[in-house]
Enzyme design. Sequence first.
Site, short mmCIF file in Angstrom:
data_model
loop_
_atom_site.label_atom_id
_atom_site.label_comp_id
_atom_site.label_asym_id
_atom_site.label_seq_id
_atom_site.Cartn_x
_atom_site.Cartn_y
_atom_site.Cartn_z
N GLY A 145 67.55 57.92 39.63
CA GLY A 145 67.88 57.37 41.44
C GLY A 145 67.77 58.35 42.52
N CYS A 146 67.21 57.48 43.86
CA CYS A 146 66.75 58.36 45.45
C CYS A 146 67.64 58.24 45.56
CB CYS A 146 66.07 56.67 45.90
SG CYS A 146 67.55 55.97 46.42
#
Length: 336
Positions: A145-146
């Site tokens: 995930g970012c």
Amino acid sequence: MKKVGIIGGTGYTGGELARILCTHPDIEIVSMTSRQNTGKKVSDVHSYLDGYLDIEFSEKISREIDLAFVATPHGVAMKEVPSLLESGIKCIDLSGDYRLHDVKTYELWYGHEHTDVENLQDAVYGLPELFRDEIKGSDLVANPGCYATATILACAPLVNAGVANDDIFVDAKSGTSGAGMVPTVRTHHSYCGESIIPYSVGTHRHTPEIEMVLNKFTGKSPDVLFVPNLVPIVRGILSSCYFTLKEPMSPEEVTAIYKKQYDGERFVHVTSDASISSVVASNHAQVSVSTIGNKVIAFGAIDNLVKGASGQAIQCMNLMLGLNETAGLNAPGLGV
């Protein structure tokens, strides 16, 4: 020349994959899917690809590929990946379907049943700076995930060194592109354009991801309080991570821990001041640390669509296919 396909080519992540891959020296994009745009030229939907990519969106992904990027909402990838793997096609999932190895944890945080538990157990977490060797030998990579990428890169050296207490407070700020292409009330410009909005406090799905990965890499079990905020920029994440040291350390000693961890890394840079503008549109990440008494604040800055999504997926692809890890990604940030 390796052939790749992109499942879910309409959104920001799919478009960003195509933008980077269309000039990759060793890759040919042969297939991109989109249910709503089947039959349309990709460059008619993503006009910035005009002159770079001359294919049409299809409903189904070609099976004449070496690797598939699955850029779909969570819950979709687990239905696509098994048959691709059975066909001998390597996969990189950019959703959250294969990040959390414990099925009960996945179902608790994502709110639905996981239907591909076998491959869930085998998926490798795709953060090359921490798990490079595992990625090289994998057929299935779960792209991080970012928020998790920015936070883990900022936290891992200090947690790994064992010099800080287990509780970590993370205050992270992301641009509006992190919410995806479909407009919502929260991302409507008149709502968020001149504001900073905390959201999903205590319930954000990147929380167990951060804890799981730090535990896997360091063998320690940090307790992470994660607070995400929406800020009125398009691209970028700045993750501010707060620690309490077990024993006093000088700023130079703390910085040395980070420099040792990321020595020789092409895409992670230990700087005096981590900056979003320095990494936007690139696969680079900046990490910086400030030591104040027995407190340390570690900062991680990335472009959420590149190092936080598509660029990191391509970095993993290069490793999985035996290519130069930096191929197609050697561009600096914009700087402004």
